[in-house]
Structures are given as structure tokens and as C-alpha cells.
Write a protein that holds these residues in place. Structure first.
Motif, PDB file in Angstrom:
ATOM      1  N   LEU A 155     -67.491 -12.100  -3.852  1.00 11.52           N
ATOM      2  CA  LEU A 155     -67.945 -13.234  -4.651  1.00 11.52           C
ATOM      3  C   LEU A 155     -69.431 -13.427  -4.414  1.00 11.52           C
ATOM      4  O   LEU A 155     -69.889 -13.460  -3.273  1.00 11.52           O
ATOM      5  CB  LEU A 155     -67.204 -14.506  -4.248  1.00 11.52           C
ATOM      6  N   CYS A 156     -70.173 -13.539  -5.476  1.00  5.76           N
ATOM      7  CA  CYS A 156     -71.612 -13.826  -5.416  1.00  5.76           C
ATOM      8  C   CYS A 156     -71.848 -14.989  -6.366  1.00  5.76           C
ATOM      9  O   CYS A 156     -72.134 -14.778  -7.559  1.00  5.76           O
ATOM     10  CB  CYS A 156     -72.430 -12.611  -5.830  1.00  5.76           C
ATOM     11  N   PRO A 157     -71.684 -16.229  -5.890  1.00 10.21           N
ATOM     12  CA  PRO A 157     -71.738 -17.396  -6.789  1.00 10.21           C
ATOM     13  C   PRO A 157     -72.933 -17.467  -7.741  1.00 10.21           C
ATOM     14  O   PRO A 157     -72.746 -17.870  -8.884  1.00 10.21           O
ATOM     15  CB  PRO A 157     -71.700 -18.583  -5.823  1.00 10.21           C
ATOM     16  N   PRO A 158     -74.141 -17.049  -7.350  1.00  9.82           N
ATOM     17  CA  PRO A 158     -75.216 -17.101  -8.340  1.00  9.82           C
ATOM     18  C   PRO A 158     -74.979 -16.175  -9.532  1.00  9.82           C
ATOM     19  O   PRO A 158     -75.486 -16.415 -10.618  1.00  9.82           O
ATOM     20  CB  PRO A 158     -76.457 -16.664  -7.561  1.00  9.82           C
ATOM     21  N   TRP A 159     -74.196 -15.112  -9.339  1.00 14.83           N
ATOM     22  CA  TRP A 159     -73.939 -14.147 -10.408  1.00 14.83           C
ATOM     23  C   TRP A 159     -72.623 -14.430 -11.101  1.00 14.83           C
ATOM     24  O   TRP A 159     -72.505 -14.223 -12.301  1.00 14.83           O
ATOM     25  CB  TRP A 159     -73.950 -12.722  -9.870  1.00 14.83           C
ATOM     26  N   SER A 160     -71.602 -14.835 -10.341  1.00 15.46           N
ATOM     27  CA  SER A 160     -70.296 -15.149 -10.918  1.00 15.46           C
ATOM     28  C   SER A 160     -69.435 -15.848  -9.875  1.00 15.46           C
ATOM     29  O   SER A 160     -69.315 -15.367  -8.759  1.00 15.46           O
ATOM     30  CB  SER A 160     -69.580 -13.871 -11.376  1.00 15.46           C
ATOM     31  N   LYS A 161     -68.828 -16.963 -10.258  1.00 16.85           N
ATOM     32  CA  LYS A 161     -67.938 -17.679  -9.346  1.00 16.85           C
ATOM     33  C   LYS A 161     -66.490 -17.256  -9.533  1.00 16.85           C
ATOM     34  O   LYS A 161     -65.639 -17.592  -8.727  1.00 16.85           O
ATOM     35  CB  LYS A 161     -68.060 -19.187  -9.561  1.00 16.85           C
ATOM     36  N   GLU A 162     -66.200 -16.512 -10.599  1.00 15.31           N
ATOM     37  CA  GLU A 162     -64.828 -16.153 -10.918  1.00 15.31           C
ATOM     38  C   GLU A 162     -64.441 -14.741 -10.503  1.00 15.31           C
ATOM     39  O   GLU A 162     -63.305 -14.480 -10.161  1.00 15.31           O
ATOM     40  CB  GLU A 162     -64.560 -16.296 -12.426  1.00 15.31           C
ATOM     41  N   LYS A 163     -65.353 -13.802 -10.583  1.00 12.37           N
ATOM     42  CA  LYS A 163     -64.961 -12.427 -10.324  1.00 12.37           C
ATOM     43  C   LYS A 163     -65.765 -11.821  -9.176  1.00 12.37           C
ATOM     44  O   LYS A 163     -66.859 -12.274  -8.845  1.00 12.37           O
ATOM     45  CB  LYS A 163     -65.099 -11.578 -11.582  1.00 12.37           C
ATOM     46  N   SER A 166     -63.069 -10.436  -0.328  1.00 12.32           N
ATOM     47  CA  SER A 166     -63.996  -9.313  -0.458  1.00 12.32           C
ATOM     48  C   SER A 166     -63.330  -8.009  -0.071  1.00 12.32           C
ATOM     49  O   SER A 166     -62.428  -7.977   0.764  1.00 12.32           O
ATOM     50  CB  SER A 166     -65.226  -9.547   0.424  1.00 12.32           C
ATOM     51  N   LYS A 167     -63.802  -6.925  -0.689  1.00 14.83           N
ATOM     52  CA  LYS A 167     -63.258  -5.591  -0.429  1.00 14.83           C
ATOM     53  C   LYS A 167     -64.411  -4.599  -0.315  1.00 14.83           C
ATOM     54  O   LYS A 167     -65.484  -4.830  -0.854  1.00 14.83           O
ATOM     55  CB  LYS A 167     -62.363  -5.154  -1.592  1.00 14.83           C
ATOM     56  N   ASN A 168     -64.145  -3.500   0.364  1.00 12.16           N
ATOM     57  CA  ASN A 168     -65.116  -2.415   0.446  1.00 12.16           C
ATOM     58  C   ASN A 168     -64.517  -1.190  -0.227  1.00 12.16           C
ATOM     59  O   ASN A 168     -63.304  -1.007  -0.227  1.00 12.16           O
ATOM     60  CB  ASN A 168     -65.453  -2.098   1.905  1.00 12.16           C
ATOM     61  N   ALA A 169     -65.374  -0.355  -0.798  1.00 15.08           N
ATOM     62  CA  ALA A 169     -64.900   0.853  -1.475  1.00 15.08           C
ATOM     63  C   ALA A 169     -65.983   1.921  -1.405  1.00 15.08           C
ATOM     64  O   ALA A 169     -67.169   1.612  -1.306  1.00 15.08           O
ATOM     65  CB  ALA A 169     -64.573   0.539  -2.934  1.00 15.08           C
ATOM     66  N   TRP A 170     -65.537   3.163  -1.475  1.00 12.21           N
ATOM     67  CA  TRP A 170     -66.478   4.280  -1.535  1.00 12.21           C
ATOM     68  C   TRP A 170     -66.768   4.580  -3.006  1.00 12.21           C
ATOM     69  O   TRP A 170     -65.856   4.625  -3.819  1.00 12.21           O
ATOM     70  CB  TRP A 170     -65.877   5.504  -0.841  1.00 12.21           C
ATOM     71  N   ALA A 171     -68.043   4.771  -3.312  1.00 12.06           N
ATOM     72  CA  ALA A 171     -68.456   4.998  -4.698  1.00 12.06           C
ATOM     73  C   ALA A 171     -69.433   6.169  -4.785  1.00 12.06           C
ATOM     74  O   ALA A 171     -70.252   6.380  -3.901  1.00 12.06           O
ATOM     75  CB  ALA A 171     -69.116   3.741  -5.260  1.00 12.06           C
TER      76      ALA A 171
END
Length: 163
Positions: free
Chosen positions: A47-55, A135-140
Motif C-alpha cells: 500500500l502506498c497511500p499517496p498513489w493508491s489507498k485501495e490497491k 504487503s508482498k514480495n516477488a521476483w520480477a
């Protein structure tokens, strides 16, 4: 003339000759670990509230030097463990330089990377906040980062890692 409009625990808002500026009250780090065997990078979805509070938004692992006199590379090592569960000696973390957080801020962020290909993931502690628990971590892959991630810090670090 500089005038403080607001001072909180994490930031200060100033008015300086009709220009609003933000100062962070802690030194901040960002780290973009990679796996040299797979060619992938460890990113965070949070979650990054300045960018999006929902997703949840793709970003990088970040944190604050909130322990007095903690060397900044140890801050990066600690945050990597706290947010992703990888314990790595701070001597194995490579400094990528610093950059400003935004044009409206006089604060800089320290950028790091490290190779996690030989490091085993452990259960990471969380701070118990809702944001941490979802929050989750993933390899990209590099291609995924370029196409889908909008966090400028990820792109700055990716560019510095691959050079």
C-alpha cells in the motif's frame, strides 16, 4: 525566508520564498536486490497511500534509519530482513549512490543493491501494521519492471545496477 508550516514525526513542510518544500526527518534507504542466477529483481507490492489507498502498488524495499548512529548500509540490511526475510551482511550490500526523493523535497535517499542468489529466505518480522501485513514480495524480470512498475526509485536503481 523559510517558514515551517508543519513539523511531524516523519516530515516537515516548509514555505521558502513562496515555494513549499518537504524535508524528511529521517534518512531513508531503498534497496533493489537481484538474483544473479535467474536475472530477476526482488520487488515489493504494498500500500502506498499517496498513489493508491485501495490497491497494492509495485515498489521497492524502503526504510528509515531510525536507530541512532546506525551505519546506513546496516539500515539497508535491516530493512531487507524486516520487509523481505533475507538476512545479509551489510558488507555484501553495494551502494548505488543517492538521489533526491522529488523536486519538492530537499531530502535524499540512499540506494543499494545486493545479490541474493546464495541467500535463503527466512520468515521476516513485521511491524504489525495493516500495511505490512498485506504487503508482498516477488521476483520480477527487467522487462516486467520496465512495463509495469511506475515507482521511479525502482527504475533509477535498475539503471544503476545494470550499468
Amino acid at each position: 525566508m523559510k517558514k515551517t508550516l508543519y513539523k511531524g514525526k516523519y516530515l516537515t513542510l516548509n514555505l521558502d520564498d513562496d515555494y513549499e518544500t518537504i524535508s524528511e526527518n529521517f534518512e531513508r534507504i531503498a534497496i533493489l536486490p537481484y538474483n544473479s542466477e535467474t536475472g530477476k529483481y526482488l520487488i515489493r507490492k504494498e500500500l502506498c497511500p499517496p498513489w493508491s489507498k485501495e490497491k497494492l502498488i509495485y515498489t521497492c524495499i524502503t526504510g528509515l534509519r531510525d536507530k541512532e548512529n546506525e551505519p546506513i548500509q546496516e539500515t539497508a540490511s535491516r530493512e531487507l530482513f524486516e520487509e523481505a526475510g533475507y538476512s545479509i551482511n551489510s558488507n555484501n550490500i553495494r551502494f548505488l549512490g543517492k538521489c533526491y526523493i522529488s523536486k519538492a523535497s530537499d531530502s535524499m535517499i540512499y540506494l543499494f543493491t545486493c545479490d541474493l542468489s546464495q541467500i535463503k529466505k527466512q520468515k521476516n518480522p513485521t511491524d504489525g501494521t495493516y500495511s505490512e501485513t498485506v504487503s508482498k514480495n516477488a521476483w520480477a524480470s527487467k522487462a516486467f519492471i520496465i512495463q509495469y512498475i511506475n515507482d521511479p526509485l525502482v527504475h533509477i536503481m535498475l539503471n544503476r545496477v545494470i550499468q
